[in-house]
Design an enzyme around this catalytic site. Sequence first.
Site, short mmCIF file in Angstrom:
data_model
loop_
_atom_site.label_atom_id
_atom_site.label_comp_id
_atom_site.label_asym_id
_atom_site.label_seq_id
_atom_site.Cartn_x
_atom_site.Cartn_y
_atom_site.Cartn_z
N TYR A 39 -37.23 37.13 -99.06
CA TYR A 39 -35.89 37.06 -99.65
C TYR A 39 -35.87 36.03 -100.78
O TYR A 39 -36.54 34.99 -100.71
CB TYR A 39 -34.81 36.81 -98.60
CG TYR A 39 -35.09 35.72 -97.61
CD1 TYR A 39 -34.60 34.44 -97.80
CD2 TYR A 39 -35.82 35.98 -96.46
CE1 TYR A 39 -34.85 33.44 -96.87
CE2 TYR A 39 -36.07 35.00 -95.53
CZ TYR A 39 -35.58 33.72 -95.75
OH TYR A 39 -35.84 32.75 -94.83
N HIS A 122 -31.07 39.82 -77.31
CA HIS A 122 -29.68 39.38 -77.20
C HIS A 122 -28.83 40.21 -78.16
O HIS A 122 -29.06 40.16 -79.37
CB HIS A 122 -29.57 37.90 -77.56
CG HIS A 122 -30.27 37.01 -76.58
ND1 HIS A 122 -29.71 36.66 -75.37
CD2 HIS A 122 -31.49 36.45 -76.62
CE1 HIS A 122 -30.56 35.89 -74.72
NE2 HIS A 122 -31.65 35.74 -75.44
N CYS A 144 -30.88 39.33 -72.77
CA CYS A 144 -30.13 39.73 -71.59
C CYS A 144 -29.94 41.24 -71.57
O CYS A 144 -29.31 41.77 -70.68
CB CYS A 144 -28.79 39.02 -71.56
SG CYS A 144 -27.87 39.25 -73.08
N GLY A 382 -32.44 36.09 -38.05
CA GLY A 382 -33.22 34.88 -37.80
C GLY A 382 -32.30 33.67 -37.84
O GLY A 382 -31.08 33.81 -38.02
N PHE A 386 -29.27 26.28 -41.70
CA PHE A 386 -27.81 26.27 -41.58
C PHE A 386 -27.30 27.09 -40.40
O PHE A 386 -26.10 27.25 -40.24
CB PHE A 386 -27.18 26.81 -42.87
CG PHE A 386 -27.50 26.02 -44.08
CD1 PHE A 386 -27.01 24.73 -44.24
CD2 PHE A 386 -28.31 26.53 -45.08
CE1 PHE A 386 -27.30 23.98 -45.37
CE2 PHE A 386 -28.61 25.80 -46.22
CZ PHE A 386 -28.10 24.52 -46.36
N ASP A 495 -36.61 23.66 -53.48
CA ASP A 495 -37.26 23.96 -52.19
C ASP A 495 -37.99 25.29 -52.29
O ASP A 495 -37.88 26.15 -51.41
CB ASP A 495 -36.20 23.99 -51.08
CG ASP A 495 -36.83 23.92 -49.69
OD1 ASP A 495 -38.06 23.71 -49.61
OD2 ASP A 495 -36.10 24.11 -48.70
N LEU A 516 -29.87 25.12 -52.85
CA LEU A 516 -29.13 24.92 -51.60
C LEU A 516 -29.43 23.59 -50.92
O LEU A 516 -28.57 23.02 -50.25
CB LEU A 516 -29.43 26.04 -50.60
CG LEU A 516 -28.49 27.23 -50.54
CD1 LEU A 516 -28.69 27.99 -49.24
CD2 LEU A 516 -27.05 26.77 -50.65
P1 ADP Z 1 -31.94 28.88 -44.10
O1 ADP Z 1 -32.18 29.01 -45.56
O2 ADP Z 1 -30.55 28.65 -43.70
O3 ADP Z 1 -32.89 27.93 -43.51
P2 ADP Z 1 -33.22 31.35 -43.99
O4 ADP Z 1 -32.83 31.79 -45.33
O5 ADP Z 1 -34.58 30.84 -43.82
O6 ADP Z 1 -32.22 30.30 -43.48
O7 ADP Z 1 -32.96 32.57 -42.99
C1 ADP Z 1 -33.52 32.68 -41.72
C2 ADP Z 1 -34.23 34.01 -41.58
O8 ADP Z 1 -33.31 35.07 -41.78
C3 ADP Z 1 -35.30 34.22 -42.64
O9 ADP Z 1 -36.53 33.78 -42.24
C4 ADP Z 1 -35.31 35.72 -42.82
O10 ADP Z 1 -36.17 36.32 -41.90
C5 ADP Z 1 -33.90 36.11 -42.50
N1 ADP Z 1 -33.13 36.32 -43.74
C6 ADP Z 1 -32.42 35.39 -44.42
N2 ADP Z 1 -31.83 35.91 -45.49
C7 ADP Z 1 -32.16 37.22 -45.52
C8 ADP Z 1 -31.85 38.32 -46.41
N3 ADP Z 1 -31.09 38.14 -47.48
N4 ADP Z 1 -32.38 39.52 -46.15
C9 ADP Z 1 -33.17 39.68 -45.07
N5 ADP Z 1 -33.51 38.71 -44.21
C10 ADP Z 1 -33.00 37.49 -44.40
#
Ligand code: ADP
Length: 633
Positions: A39, A122, A144, A382, A386, A495, A516
């Site tokens: 240019y 974008h 995006c 599981g 928390f 974490d 978290l």
């Molecule tokens: P925290 O983060 O509270 O310590 P986790 O995220 O480790 O708990 O959850 C405990 C368990 O639950 C995990 O190991 C996994 O097996 C199951 N889990 C958690 N979130 C999900 C999800 N979004 N889909 C499928 N399984 C899940």
Amino acid sequence: MSDNILEEIFIKRSQQKRKTSPLNYKERLFILTQEKIAYYDFDSDKGKRKGLRGSVDLEKIKCVETVQPEPNAPQERMYAFQIIYDEGPLYIFAKTESIRAQWIKQLKKMVRFNRDLMQKYHPCFWVDGIWLCCQQEVKQAMGCKVLDGFTSQQSQRRGSRKPLPPTPTEEKPGRPLPPQPPEQPPPSTGMTVTAEYNYTPMTPQDLELRKDEEYTILEMCDANWWRARDKYGNEGYIPSNYVVEAEKGLEKFDWYCKNTNRSQAETLLKTENKDGGFLVRDSSKAGKYTVSLFSKGGGETGGSCRHYNICTTSQGQFYLAEKHNFSTIPELINYHQHNAAGMVSRLKYIVSNRVRPPSIAGLGYGVWEIDPLYLTFIKELGTGQFGVVKYGKWQGKHDVAIKMIKEGSMSEDDFIEEAKIMMKLCHQNLVQLYGVCTKQRPIYIVTEFLSNGCLLTYLKEGLKQHPTNVQLLEMCKDVSEGMAYLESQQYIHRDLAARNCLVDGNGTVKVTDFGLSRYVLDDEYTSSAGSKFPVRWSPPEVLLYCKFSSKSDIWAYGVLMWEVYTLGRLPYERLNNTEIVDQVSRGLRLYRPQLANEKVYSIMSSCWLEKAEERPTFQELASNVQDLLYELQ
Ligand code: ADP
Ligand code: MG
């Protein structure tokens, strides 16, 4: 002058190399040649070219696209386009729509074989340190909006209904463009899109999407939710990742599996288990495509997958088998649906990934408080830091995971504030936060559900056969891409570890629990001397001075790669936390896992450099991992 392909006076915006540099707009004479776009200053009275002000080598161009005009843009800045190269975007304003379309088309044609073409861009401007389309604050932040096809949107929208991109051969060089009808300035949105999936409204403000129908975009409220109108005049919010710009690409073909990598393609084909099952996916080489084909012949029990790159001739024609060239990919696929022509079989069955729509950022635009009455609890998944996590349905039909936050385990008010920010984070390799239930105790965190559960368990027990190198590297790639997105949002995970990643039904890995840890109320977890602190995933600067950054996430990523390649072993198995702090700060590093070759180990080791600033970024890691994958394929 004969070397000049195109010549035009445009307005050029200053490049704003620094966040606060003032913006200016100057008329310049642009000249496009085989090698570059340059240019110049020019004498408007005599119409003569004066001094050169700048140029961009065509081989450095990564993307050429339109840009939506800014709100209240003056008439002379309605038809913007962008040329992205290594120094960022160059914004140019054409006088008319047809001139813009002509330049974009010509430029795209000339750069179509460039290395490093971008897959996302974008659609709006970068102004004063922010991308107006997605609010990202990093200039290098990945686009995006997915870009596909190599022809300009404008000519596509106006053209006949048969553009089947990418069609770099559809035009002979130098042929004049057909006359363009006079145009009204386009609204800043107003784009026509096609629904790739059905979408059932989740709130009364949403608009229903019916697959393959067209919609007009009225407002891009944020990167994830747009306001749209259907052909009956109904208006409402839609998830932006359920639609693609109309008639742009291969998206409308069921055999095209966008965002599917090699191992996902193999999983899809093997699950379908049909001789001649096939799909077309993006090759690991940007802008190229690969046909993945499943065959039961050839002696291997259970069948095997072959991958054929779609090649391009020097004239821009496509072929899988020499002597069978086609000007478009759909024509090529159509031919090979009838003729094997050297492949292990013809393409007999379309295997599609469209059955499963992508995850949506939340459960409706602006919705983050979820009414618990709409949740059904189905089974326990599981227990974590928390408390209990359950699988359930929202409104009886949408799969969700529900974290029931044990009272006293979380600093709730702070988290609830943060949740609004987290909800805006949306990437295919991050577990989507859908919303929270905060009006009762315990509070719930509602997220996307991933049927293969936690990555650590999946590595230890879930892999049905011995994993291939490609599979392991794909897992690392998934995580690196999710993390590169977090990094671009300047969001620190704190974490990252295999236990905080989940695996979906397709084998895709997604990162969860980002940020978290800041809300955990448990000294054993939050204090670096505590027994639950992720010492094994922490770099020296965290262990010694609690200094968290994207670079401490990088260290953790290296450890996560190590977990992947040891199929879920505990890092520094024989050491306790105190010994780890001591030895890692004195230079001890994890050994090379047997399954990791030198190249893989050198990537993980680069994450463990003593000096945080010397460690790579996630964007660099993602591209290193991608390069290795490419070598394997
Ligand atoms: P925290 O983060 O509270 O310590 P986790 O995220 O480790 O708990 O959850 C405990 C368990 O639950 C995990 O190991 C996994 O097996 C199951 N889990 C958690 N979130 C999900 C999800 N979004 N889909 C499928 N399984 C899940
Ligand atoms: Mg967790």
